[in-house]
Design a protein around this motif. Structure first.
Motif, PDB file in Angstrom:
ATOM      1  N   ASP A 128       0.823  -1.205   0.000  1.00 51.66           N
ATOM      2  CA  ASP A 128       0.000   0.000   0.000  1.00 51.66           C
ATOM      3  C   ASP A 128       0.861   1.260   0.000  1.00 51.66           C
ATOM      4  OD1 ASP A 128       1.028  -0.127   2.532  1.00 51.66           O
ATOM      5  OD2 ASP A 128      -0.912  -0.072   3.572  1.00 51.66           O
ATOM      6  N   ALA A 129       2.102   1.139  -0.484  1.00 50.42           N
ATOM      7  CA  ALA A 129       3.013   2.278  -0.514  1.00 50.42           C
ATOM      8  C   ALA A 129       2.582   3.301  -1.554  1.00 50.42           C
ATOM      9  CB  ALA A 129       4.434   1.808  -0.806  1.00 50.42           C
ATOM     10  N   VAL A 130       2.827   4.574  -1.264  1.00 51.35           N
ATOM     11  CA  VAL A 130       2.620   5.675  -2.204  1.00 51.35           C
ATOM     12  C   VAL A 130       3.957   6.395  -2.340  1.00 51.35           C
ATOM     13  CG1 VAL A 130       1.392   7.811  -2.683  1.00 51.35           C
ATOM     14  CG2 VAL A 130       0.207   5.937  -1.525  1.00 51.35           C
ATOM     15  N   LEU A 131       4.525   6.373  -3.561  1.00 53.39           N
ATOM     16  CA  LEU A 131       5.833   6.960  -3.795  1.00 53.39           C
ATOM     17  C   LEU A 131       5.785   7.891  -5.008  1.00 53.39           C
ATOM     18  CD1 LEU A 131       8.020   3.735  -3.400  1.00 53.39           C
ATOM     19  CD2 LEU A 131       7.647   5.521  -1.692  1.00 53.39           C
ATOM     20  N   LEU A 181       1.780  11.591  -7.122  1.00 51.01           N
ATOM     21  CA  LEU A 181       0.987  10.527  -7.735  1.00 51.01           C
ATOM     22  C   LEU A 181      -0.282  11.100  -8.350  1.00 51.01           C
ATOM     23  CD1 LEU A 181       0.229   7.583  -8.322  1.00 51.01           C
ATOM     24  CD2 LEU A 181      -0.700   7.462  -5.997  1.00 51.01           C
ATOM     25  N   THR A 182      -0.978  11.960  -7.621  1.00 51.81           N
ATOM     26  CA  THR A 182      -2.228  12.532  -8.113  1.00 51.81           C
ATOM     27  C   THR A 182      -1.995  13.361  -9.370  1.00 51.81           C
ATOM     28  OG1 THR A 182      -3.180  12.555  -5.891  1.00 51.81           O
ATOM     29  CG2 THR A 182      -4.178  14.021  -7.527  1.00 51.81           C
ATOM     30  N   ARG A 183      -0.902  14.137  -9.392  1.00 53.12           N
ATOM     31  CA  ARG A 183      -0.607  14.946 -10.571  1.00 53.12           C
ATOM     32  C   ARG A 183      -0.433  14.075 -11.805  1.00 53.12           C
ATOM     33  NH1 ARG A 183       3.967  16.136 -13.461  1.00 53.12           N
ATOM     34  NH2 ARG A 183       3.760  17.973 -14.793  1.00 53.12           N
ATOM     35  N   TRP A 184       0.346  13.016 -11.696  1.00 53.70           N
ATOM     36  CA  TRP A 184       0.595  12.167 -12.862  1.00 53.70           C
ATOM     37  C   TRP A 184      -0.628  11.331 -13.211  1.00 53.70           C
ATOM     38  CZ3 TRP A 184       4.312  12.772 -16.274  1.00 53.70           C
ATOM     39  CH2 TRP A 184       5.428  13.507 -15.888  1.00 53.70           C
ATOM     40  N   THR A 185      -1.416  10.959 -12.232  1.00 54.02           N
ATOM     41  CA  THR A 185      -2.641  10.208 -12.510  1.00 54.02           C
ATOM     42  C   THR A 185      -3.624  11.052 -13.307  1.00 54.02           C
ATOM     43  OG1 THR A 185      -2.383   8.895 -10.492  1.00 54.02           O
ATOM     44  CG2 THR A 185      -4.590   8.997 -11.450  1.00 54.02           C
ATOM     45  N   PRO A 189       1.551   3.821  -6.579  1.00 54.10           N
ATOM     46  CA  PRO A 189       1.175   2.906  -7.650  1.00 54.10           C
ATOM     47  C   PRO A 189       1.335   3.543  -9.037  1.00 54.10           C
ATOM     48  CG  PRO A 189      -0.497   2.921  -5.917  1.00 54.10           C
ATOM     49  CD  PRO A 189       0.425   4.072  -5.642  1.00 54.10           C
ATOM     50  N   HIS A 190       1.353   2.706 -10.052  1.00 59.45           N
ATOM     51  CA  HIS A 190       1.510   3.191 -11.419  1.00 59.45           C
ATOM     52  C   HIS A 190       0.364   4.147 -11.736  1.00 59.45           C
ATOM     53  CE1 HIS A 190       1.919   3.296 -15.741  1.00 59.45           C
ATOM     54  NE2 HIS A 190       3.017   2.541 -15.674  1.00 59.45           N
ATOM     55  N   PRO A 191       0.669   5.355 -12.217  1.00 62.16           N
ATOM     56  CA  PRO A 191      -0.382   6.358 -12.424  1.00 62.16           C
ATOM     57  C   PRO A 191      -1.461   5.964 -13.420  1.00 62.16           C
ATOM     58  CG  PRO A 191       1.795   7.372 -12.484  1.00 62.16           C
ATOM     59  CD  PRO A 191       2.008   5.893 -12.491  1.00 62.16           C
ATOM     60  N   ARG A 192      -1.160   5.039 -14.341  1.00 63.42           N
ATOM     61  CA  ARG A 192      -2.122   4.706 -15.396  1.00 63.42           C
ATOM     62  C   ARG A 192      -2.860   3.392 -15.131  1.00 63.42           C
ATOM     63  NH1 ARG A 192      -1.035   9.040 -16.450  1.00 63.42           N
ATOM     64  NH2 ARG A 192      -3.222   9.125 -15.900  1.00 63.42           N
ATOM     65  N   MET A 193      -2.578   2.719 -14.032  1.00 64.30           N
ATOM     66  CA  MET A 193      -3.125   1.372 -13.873  1.00 64.30           C
ATOM     67  C   MET A 193      -4.643   1.351 -13.863  1.00 64.30           C
ATOM     68  SD  MET A 193      -2.252   0.374  -9.892  1.00 64.30           S
ATOM     69  CE  MET A 193      -3.000  -1.257 -10.069  1.00 64.30           C
ATOM     70  N   ALA A 194      -5.287   2.376 -13.311  1.00 61.75           N
ATOM     71  CA  ALA A 194      -6.752   2.381 -13.221  1.00 61.75           C
ATOM     72  C   ALA A 194      -7.409   2.615 -14.569  1.00 61.75           C
ATOM     73  CB  ALA A 194      -7.207   3.431 -12.222  1.00 61.75           C
ATOM     74  N   ASP A 195      -6.635   3.038 -15.581  1.00 59.93           N
ATOM     75  CA  ASP A 195      -7.184   3.347 -16.901  1.00 59.93           C
ATOM     76  C   ASP A 195      -7.115   2.171 -17.855  1.00 59.93           C
ATOM     77  OD1 ASP A 195      -7.323   5.934 -15.883  1.00 59.93           O
ATOM     78  OD2 ASP A 195      -5.447   6.558 -16.837  1.00 59.93           O
ATOM     79  N   ARG A 201      -6.294  -2.888  -2.734  1.00 54.54           N
ATOM     80  CA  ARG A 201      -6.981  -1.597  -2.705  1.00 54.54           C
ATOM     81  C   ARG A 201      -5.990  -0.468  -2.977  1.00 54.54           C
ATOM     82  NH1 ARG A 201     -11.927  -0.391  -0.888  1.00 54.54           N
ATOM     83  NH2 ARG A 201     -12.100  -2.466   0.077  1.00 54.54           N
ATOM     84  N   HIS A 202      -6.337   0.389  -3.922  1.00 55.39           N
ATOM     85  CA  HIS A 202      -5.483   1.521  -4.256  1.00 55.39           C
ATOM     86  C   HIS A 202      -5.362   2.428  -3.040  1.00 55.39           C
ATOM     87  CE1 HIS A 202      -3.910   5.084  -6.254  1.00 55.39           C
ATOM     88  NE2 HIS A 202      -3.704   4.361  -7.340  1.00 55.39           N
ATOM     89  N   PRO A 203      -4.139   2.742  -2.605  1.00 50.29           N
ATOM     90  CA  PRO A 203      -3.967   3.477  -1.352  1.00 50.29           C
ATOM     91  C   PRO A 203      -4.425   4.933  -1.402  1.00 50.29           C
ATOM     92  CG  PRO A 203      -1.863   3.172  -2.429  1.00 50.29           C
ATOM     93  CD  PRO A 203      -2.849   2.352  -3.197  1.00 50.29           C
ATOM     94  N   VAL A 204      -4.672   5.479  -2.594  1.00 48.78           N
ATOM     95  CA  VAL A 204      -5.144   6.863  -2.700  1.00 48.78           C
ATOM     96  C   VAL A 204      -6.621   6.918  -3.056  1.00 48.78           C
ATOM     97  CG1 VAL A 204      -4.904   9.044  -3.968  1.00 48.78           C
ATOM     98  CG2 VAL A 204      -2.870   7.792  -3.238  1.00 48.78           C
TER      99      VAL A 204
END
Length: 219
Positions: free
Chosen positions: A123-126, A132-136, A154-160, A176-179
């Motif tokens: 569940d790390a956010v790096l 992360l939010t900016r790149w997502t 997590p990878h910024p594009r994984m949810a897409d 679960r996505h930590p953000v």
């Protein structure tokens, strides 16, 4: 939490630890080891030598290249691996596996012999939630020409990406996505139906080494 397969192929649950990684694999060009399915299989087989030990492997899927028309169809899969290392070391290990299979990088979203993406580490956010939010949230046009200069997890594009989430849902549906707070299963449900319909699963016995199928694949 995540779901994975035990030695009988049944799904069990385990807590995500800091040395547990979610990895996406893809290929749409042949390599010295063979066509794309064989290359992905070789990448999986080479991970333990880099200290990344397989816990679960999805079925293989065929998916259209992104962006549309940018190359041949991809073979995609996802894996859960564990290793006694942090995210930067895990990414470096994935890059070594890519290089051994002939991966080269010339431009973004190019056809490739092998692509290994580090999707998440527990569940790390790096490096931080703001980055992360900016790149997502980066617009598609900006994604074509901008790339991060640091590891983002997590990878910024994984949810897409249906070609990531659908295989990942087979082996880690409860991660679960930590953000965003969404599970992999919930992210799959949010994808457009047309994108999900574009993926076709292989018969795993024809695409994955039998040992991996019996040990790691979740039916």
């Amino acid at each position: 939490m995540l779901g994975h397969s035990n030695s009988r192929g049944a799904r069990v649950s385990t807590f995500m630890y800091s040395n547990t990684f979610l990895v996406a694999l893809g290929s749409n060009l042949p390599s010295e080891t063979g066509y794309s399915a064989e290359t992905v299989r070789s990448a999986l087989a080479n991970l333990p030598a880099e200290g990344l030990h397989l816990m679960a492997v999805s079925r293989f899927y065929r998916s259209p290249a992104f962006p549309a028309g940018s190359g041949p169809d991809f073979v995609n899969a996802c894996a859960v691996v564990r290793g006694n290392m942090g995210a930067p070391e895990a990414l470096a290990a994935l890059h070594r596996v890519e290089e051994a299979l002939g991966r080269s990088r010339t431009h973004r979203w190019e056809a490739r012999k092998i692509d290994l993406d580090l999707l998440a580490m527990g569940d790390a956010v790096l490096p931080d939630p703001e980055t992360l939010t900016r790149w997502t949230n980066l617009p598609l046009e900006a994604q074509k020409c901008e790339t991060p200069d640091q590891l983002i997890v997590p990878h910024p594009r994984m949810a897409d990406r249906a070609f990531v989430l659908i295989p990942l849902a087979e082996i880690a549906p409860l991660w679960r996505h930590p953000v965003s707070g969404k599970t992999v299963a919930e992210m799959v449900s949010a994808l457009p139906e047309a994108e999900k319909a574009g993926l076709q699963a292989f018969d795993p016995a024809k695409s994955v080494d039998e040992t991996l199928v019996n040990t790691f694949w979740s039916a």
